[in-house]
Design a protein around this motif. Structure first.
Motif, PDB file in Angstrom:
ATOM      1  N   ASN A 177       0.811  -1.211   0.000  1.00 16.15           N
ATOM      2  CA  ASN A 177       0.000   0.000   0.000  1.00 16.15           C
ATOM      3  C   ASN A 177       0.846   1.264   0.000  1.00 16.15           C
ATOM      4  O   ASN A 177       0.489   2.246  -0.635  1.00 16.15           O
ATOM      5  CB  ASN A 177      -0.934   0.020   1.219  1.00 16.15           C
ATOM      6  N   THR A 195       4.001  -1.026   4.134  1.00 16.20           N
ATOM      7  CA  THR A 195       2.734  -1.535   4.666  1.00 16.20           C
ATOM      8  C   THR A 195       1.932  -2.143   3.527  1.00 16.20           C
ATOM      9  O   THR A 195       2.025  -1.720   2.373  1.00 16.20           O
ATOM     10  CB  THR A 195       1.926  -0.418   5.338  1.00 16.20           C
ATOM     11  N   GLY A 196       1.146  -3.165   3.863  1.00 17.32           N
ATOM     12  CA  GLY A 196       0.348  -3.857   2.860  1.00 17.32           C
ATOM     13  C   GLY A 196      -0.340  -5.060   3.462  1.00 17.32           C
ATOM     14  O   GLY A 196      -0.797  -5.024   4.611  1.00 17.32           O
ATOM     15  N   SER A 197      -0.395  -6.160   2.720  1.00 17.84           N
ATOM     16  CA  SER A 197      -1.026  -7.390   3.200  1.00 17.84           C
ATOM     17  C   SER A 197      -0.335  -8.596   2.586  1.00 17.84           C
ATOM     18  O   SER A 197       0.338  -8.492   1.553  1.00 17.84           O
ATOM     19  CB  SER A 197      -2.525  -7.406   2.858  1.00 17.84           C
ATOM     20  N   THR A 221       1.438  -7.499   7.634  1.00 13.48           N
ATOM     21  CA  THR A 221       1.084  -6.209   7.036  1.00 13.48           C
ATOM     22  C   THR A 221       2.227  -5.201   7.044  1.00 13.48           C
ATOM     23  O   THR A 221       2.042  -4.073   6.591  1.00 13.48           O
ATOM     24  CB  THR A 221      -0.113  -5.578   7.781  1.00 13.48           C
ATOM     25  N   VAL A 248       5.416   0.010  -5.250  1.00 13.35           N
ATOM     26  CA  VAL A 248       5.118   1.317  -4.653  1.00 13.35           C
ATOM     27  C   VAL A 248       6.334   2.202  -4.898  1.00 13.35           C
ATOM     28  O   VAL A 248       7.469   1.728  -4.970  1.00 13.35           O
ATOM     29  CB  VAL A 248       4.809   1.217  -3.141  1.00 13.35           C
TER      30      VAL A 248
END
Length: 340
Positions: A177, A195-197, A221, A248
């Motif tokens: 993200n 950050t993310g998943s 995350t 990103v």
């Protein structure tokens, strides 16, 4: 004159039948029957007067006499042995994880794999598989849902049972993200928080095509990573067993340089507005006269204005710090007001 048999190849097969054997001998033209013990072959083909191919019927474990019958009589017997097929056992799966899209080549180790007719990942058949030996199969995973899938092998002896050693874990593809900060010096060393998943078990973090040598998976995350040296725009991606994430943005900022100060001298009192010229000044975070930070305004990538602070008469070094680092200094000289 009755037919004669000299060999049967292969000379053994499973009790479930289905083994294709080649019978060699003489006088085989016009054969009307091939028997395994008293049971007719599942099928047979007379290839020539010296060769027949036949498919074994099911039979009890042990040796049976194979014979050929023709209008001239029944041949001598050659021996075929029925072997009770063992239930296959899986002792290992490698690798143990891969993307939900499938396509991972997996090596399955164990016993009793000869004659395998199916390899399943959960309830889904493998995209393909090859029996390398009685103890090894290579299989390509089908698509699957995130989570564990029991791997099973089916042979004429049965289907292997699920065990802790016989699981493949489908990993969801990683998603990024944000990266914070999203820029840093070309020398590298910036600690970046991603950050993310689905970030667990990350095997690599790339800045452009460059591998970061230091990163920590904090959770599913979050990852912290130290930026390697680089230049320009270098989108960050993360590679996990689930695949490669979306990129990103991350940008490398060149270190600032100073070329001139105008004016380059002033009074010992505060308030002189000094124009700093140079390059790569757009991301300036600090302008310092010696160790004293001062108020400043970024005019452009090549110009910053700053307000000189009060100080003792004499030279002081002026520097600019940006996201790309701290510039080499230029000298600003404070001149004492002459006394009356």
């Amino acid at each position: 004159m009755p037919p004669t048999l000299s060999t049967v190849n292969p000379s053994q097969g499973p009790t479930t039948g289905g083994t294709t054997v080649t019978l060699t001998g003489s006088g085989l033209t016009g054969a009307t029957a091939v028997r395994f013990g008293s049971t007719p072959a599942a099928s047979y083909t007379v290839n020539s007067s010296t060769q027949i191919t036949a498919v074994s019927p099911a039979g009890a474990a042990g040796a049976v006499a194979v014979t050929v019958t023709s209008p001239t009589g029944t041949s001598n017997a050659v021996t075929f042995t029925y072997v009770a097929a063992a239930v296959p056992v899986i002792t290992g799966v490698a690798p143990t994880s891969g993307p939900t899209s499938g396509g991972t080549s997996v090596t399955i180790t164990g016993t009793g794999f000869t004659g395998a007719t199916a390899v399943n990942f959960g309830a889904t058949p493998a995209a393909s598989f090859t029996v390398i030996s009685a103890g090894q199969i290579t299989a390509v995973t089908p698509p699957g849902s995130p989570g564990g899938a029991a791997v099973t092998v089916t042979t004429p002896g049965g289907t292997s049972s699920a065990s802790a050693n016989a699981y493949f874990f489908y990993a969801a593809p990683p998603v990024l993200n944000a990266a914070s900060p999203a820029q840093g010096p070309t020398a590298g060393g910036t600690l970046v928080t991603l950050t993310g998943s689905s970030l667990l078990n990350a095997g690599a973090v790339l800045f452009g095509s460059t591998n970061a040598t230091s990163f920590t998976v904090v959770s599913s995350t979050q990852i912290t990573v130290t930026a390697p040296p680089g230049t320009g725009s270098s989108p960050i991606t993360v590679i996990t067993p689930g695949g490669t994430s979306n990129p990103v943005g991350f940008a490398y900022v060149a270190p600032p340089t100073l070329a001139g100060l105008a004016p380059n001298s002033g009074p010992t009192s505060a308030g002189t507005v000094v124009t700093l010229t140079g390059a790569n000044l757009a991301t300036a975070t600090t302008v310092a006269f010696g160790t004293v930070p001062v108020a400043f305004t970024v005019v452009s990538d090549t110009q910053v204005t700053a307000v000189a602070p009060a100080g003792a008469a004499g030279p002081v070094t002026v520097t600019v710090t940006t996201t790309g680092g701290t510039s080499a200094g230029l000298t600003y000289t404070r001149v004492a007001t002459p006394g009356i």
